[in-house]
Write a protein that holds these residues in place. Structure first.
Motif, PDB file in Angstrom:
ATOM      1  N   TYR A 174       0.892  -1.159   0.000  1.00 59.16           N
ATOM      2  CA  TYR A 174       0.000   0.000   0.000  1.00 59.16           C
ATOM      3  C   TYR A 174       0.936   1.216   0.000  1.00 59.16           C
ATOM      4  O   TYR A 174       1.934   1.219   0.712  1.00 59.16           O
ATOM      5  CB  TYR A 174      -0.871  -0.101   1.254  1.00 59.16           C
TER       6      TYR A 174
ATOM      7  N   ARG B 114      -6.358  10.419  14.985  1.00 60.19           N
ATOM      8  CA  ARG B 114      -6.496   9.018  14.550  1.00 60.19           C
ATOM      9  C   ARG B 114      -7.068   8.155  15.679  1.00 60.19           C
ATOM     10  O   ARG B 114      -7.937   7.308  15.458  1.00 60.19           O
ATOM     11  CB  ARG B 114      -5.151   8.471  14.089  1.00 60.19           C
TER      12      ARG B 114
ATOM     13  N   SER C  81      -4.340   3.494  11.212  1.00 61.70           N
ATOM     14  CA  SER C  81      -3.173   3.414  10.326  1.00 61.70           C
ATOM     15  C   SER C  81      -3.571   2.452   9.227  1.00 61.70           C
ATOM     16  O   SER C  81      -4.096   1.365   9.520  1.00 61.70           O
ATOM     17  CB  SER C  81      -1.983   2.867  11.121  1.00 61.70           C
ATOM     18  N   GLY C  82      -3.364   2.842   7.975  1.00 60.26           N
ATOM     19  CA  GLY C  82      -3.850   2.041   6.846  1.00 60.26           C
ATOM     20  C   GLY C  82      -3.574   0.554   7.015  1.00 60.26           C
ATOM     21  O   GLY C  82      -4.489  -0.282   7.013  1.00 60.26           O
ATOM     22  N   SER C  83      -2.294   0.234   7.203  1.00 62.91           N
ATOM     23  CA  SER C  83      -1.904  -1.179   7.222  1.00 62.91           C
ATOM     24  C   SER C  83      -2.464  -1.923   8.440  1.00 62.91           C
ATOM     25  O   SER C  83      -2.439  -3.153   8.466  1.00 62.91           O
ATOM     26  CB  SER C  83      -0.383  -1.290   7.183  1.00 62.91           C
TER      27      SER C  83
ATOM     28  N   ARG D 244      -5.106  -4.809   8.062  1.00 58.02           N
ATOM     29  CA  ARG D 244      -4.693  -6.177   7.692  1.00 58.02           C
ATOM     30  C   ARG D 244      -4.282  -6.986   8.911  1.00 58.02           C
ATOM     31  O   ARG D 244      -4.259  -8.207   8.863  1.00 58.02           O
ATOM     32  CB  ARG D 244      -3.552  -6.118   6.660  1.00 58.02           C
TER      33      ARG D 244
HETATM   34  C1  DP6 Z   1       5.319   0.768   3.385  1.00 53.45           C
HETATM   35  O1  DP6 Z   1      -0.021   1.951   7.374  1.00 53.45           O
HETATM   36  O2  DP6 Z   1       2.084   2.867   8.413  1.00 53.45           O
HETATM   37  O3  DP6 Z   1       4.485  -0.541   5.158  1.00 53.45           O
HETATM   38  O4  DP6 Z   1      -1.738   4.658   6.754  1.00 53.45           O
HETATM   39  O5  DP6 Z   1      -0.196   6.588   6.977  1.00 53.45           O
HETATM   40  O6  DP6 Z   1      -0.542   5.013   8.912  1.00 53.45           O
HETATM   41  P1  DP6 Z   1      -0.503   5.190   7.388  1.00 53.45           P
HETATM   42  O7  DP6 Z   1       0.706   4.324   6.890  1.00 53.45           O
HETATM   43  P2  DP6 Z   1       1.152   2.856   7.253  1.00 53.45           P
HETATM   44  O8  DP6 Z   1       1.978   2.521   5.919  1.00 53.45           O
HETATM   45  C2  DP6 Z   1       2.660   1.344   5.724  1.00 53.45           C
HETATM   46  C3  DP6 Z   1       3.104   1.272   4.321  1.00 53.45           C
HETATM   47  C4  DP6 Z   1       4.091   0.166   4.001  1.00 53.45           C
HETATM   48  C5  DP6 Z   1       3.479  -0.806   3.007  1.00 53.45           C
HETATM   49  C6  DP6 Z   1       2.356  -1.662   3.513  1.00 53.45           C
HETATM   50  O9  DP6 Z   1       2.401  -2.108   4.679  1.00 53.45           O
HETATM   51  O10 DP6 Z   1       1.447  -1.926   2.714  1.00 53.45           O
END
Ligand code: DP6
Length: 390
Positions: free
Chosen positions: A17, A78, A152-154, A157
């Motif tokens: 991502y 957040r 946090s996006g990841s 998962r």
């Molecule tokens: C490079 O989830 O830490 O690990 O959403 O801004 O909190 P925010 O970012 P985060 O980004 C991680 C990105 C990565 C790739 C991934 O885990 O998909």
């Protein structure tokens, strides 16, 4: 007074991502990505976040401590968003386990050093949201993953074990931007991960600088999101379903390379990998070539440390090769952490003449470029450790 204690895992993306730093979000506040991503959840024995949340009628305000230090709660949008969203889900579910008006105290720890540069926010927010769900009595489902995503996006998962896909979704509300399990950790139980924590003298300015560049995005990123990722996600899921490590490895390595190519294509560039990271990339390709097939796959997140996917049966060979190519003065258990590896296993490799001769061809790096190694494997999602009512 009610309290719950939960643990949640780290996940490492196979198909990445892209954060807003690289222009990878279509909505900054809701954390909506421009492409799907796929990850593997790690078992919690080596790396996890542990969170205790206490709710009480007598608490005056919401508070939070991270690794023993108090951090602002009400100012952190957040965290507030996660709390409000869980409250909303509790109302929708009609759950009346505890009054939503009660204030909460959150204490969270990571069982690994933040300095290791491993994605602690994914485990941290997944643990926060999972613990809140346990506290208010709501189930883990698609909607709960949308809440973790807003921390946090990841993190979305990390609410499931095994292999997980975060679907980008199409709705502006983000309610279809959810994580779903592809297969459980039992499906490919011999999938292990070796994390090479590299010695990095440089201060990590990458992400701070990157933030300031958020408006200037790569011209390659859209092609990746529209064309490359959809194909790769399908190919990777097929490889996982077939236990096809060779294809799994190639897709994973190519995707890591493309993620970092896009970081470099951001202007001015975001540089996450360092010289040691690049020597690990060369080492993996050399090793795979000497072995005649892809036995190891590397991937790098927003930092210099390498995550190497490898099947359990190939670990002795890999550790032998790492010790050869990345010599280190440190020999204590502190250097090789996590799942113990029998010395016999590695020594048996030293007796295998053909293998040993091949390993002589590896390029030997300077001493002590690695700080330590963590051996872990695929694992399950978050779990409740304790619940108390007083
Ligand atoms: C490079 O989830 O830490 O690990 O959403 O801004 O909190 P925010 O970012 P985060 O980004 C991680 C990105 C990565 C790739 C991934 O885990 O998909």
């Amino acid at each position: 007074m009610f309290s719950v204690t939960c643990v949640a895992p780290v996940n490492i993306a196979l198909i990445k991502y892209s954060t807003h730093i690289l222009g990878g979000k279509r909505n900054e506040d809701l954390i909506l990505p421009i492409n799907d991503s796929v990850s593997m959840t790690l078992r919690t024995d080596e790396l996890c976040a542990e969170t205790t949340i206490t709710a009480s009628e007598s608490f005056y305000s919401n508070k939070m401590w991270l690794n023993g230090e108090e951090v602002p709660f009400e100012e952190n949008t957040r965290i507030l968003r996660c709390l409000n969203e869980v409250h909303r889900l509790a109302i929708c579910a009609g759950s009346q386990k505890i009054p939503l008006s009660w204030k909460i105290h959150v204490k969270s720890f990571n069982n690994f050093p933040t300095a290791a540069g491993l994605a602690s926010s994914a485990a941290g927010y997944a643990c926060l949201v999972y613990s809140l769900a346990c506290l208010y009595g709501i189930p883990v489902n698609d909607q709960l993953t949308t809440v973790a995503r807003q921390g946090s996006g990841s993190a979305c998962r990390s609410l499931y074990g095994g292999f997980v896909q975060w679907h980008r979704g199409n709705l502006d509300s983000g309610c279809d931007s959810v994580a779903k399990q592809v297969v459980s950790s039992k499906f490919w139980p011999n999938m292990h991960l070796i994390i090479l924590v590299v010695n990095d003298q440089r201060k990590n300015t990458g992400s701070t600088l990157g933030m300031q560049r958020s408006v200037q995005t790569s011209q390659l990123i859209q092609h990746r999101a529209d064309k490359v990722v959809p194909e790769r996600v399908n190919q990777l899921k097929t490889a996982i379903h077939k236990h096809d490590f060779d294809t799994f490895a190639k897709i994973t390595m190519k995707d890591s390379n493309q993620f970092h190519a896009i970081a470099m294509d951001t202007y001015p560039p975001c540089v996450y990998m360092n010289e040691t990271s690049h020597s690990i990339v060369s080492f993996v390709h050399d090793f795979n070539e000497l072995m005649g097939s892809s036995l190891i796959a590397y991937t790098f997140d927003a930092g210099p440390n390498a995550c190497l996917y490898v099947l359990e049966e190939n670990i002795p060979k890999l550790i032998y090769a790492i010790n050869k190519a990345f010599p280190n003065d440190e020999e204590s258990a502190d250097y090789l952490r996590g799942i113990p590896l029998s010395n016999l296993d590695i020594q048996s490799k030293t007796k295998d003449n053909i293998f040993r001769e091949k390993m002589e061809l590896l390029k030997i790096q300077q001493k002590n470029t690695l700080k330590y190694i963590i051996h872990t494997k695929v694992g399950e999602g978050p779990r409740l450790l304790r619940a108390n009512a007083r």
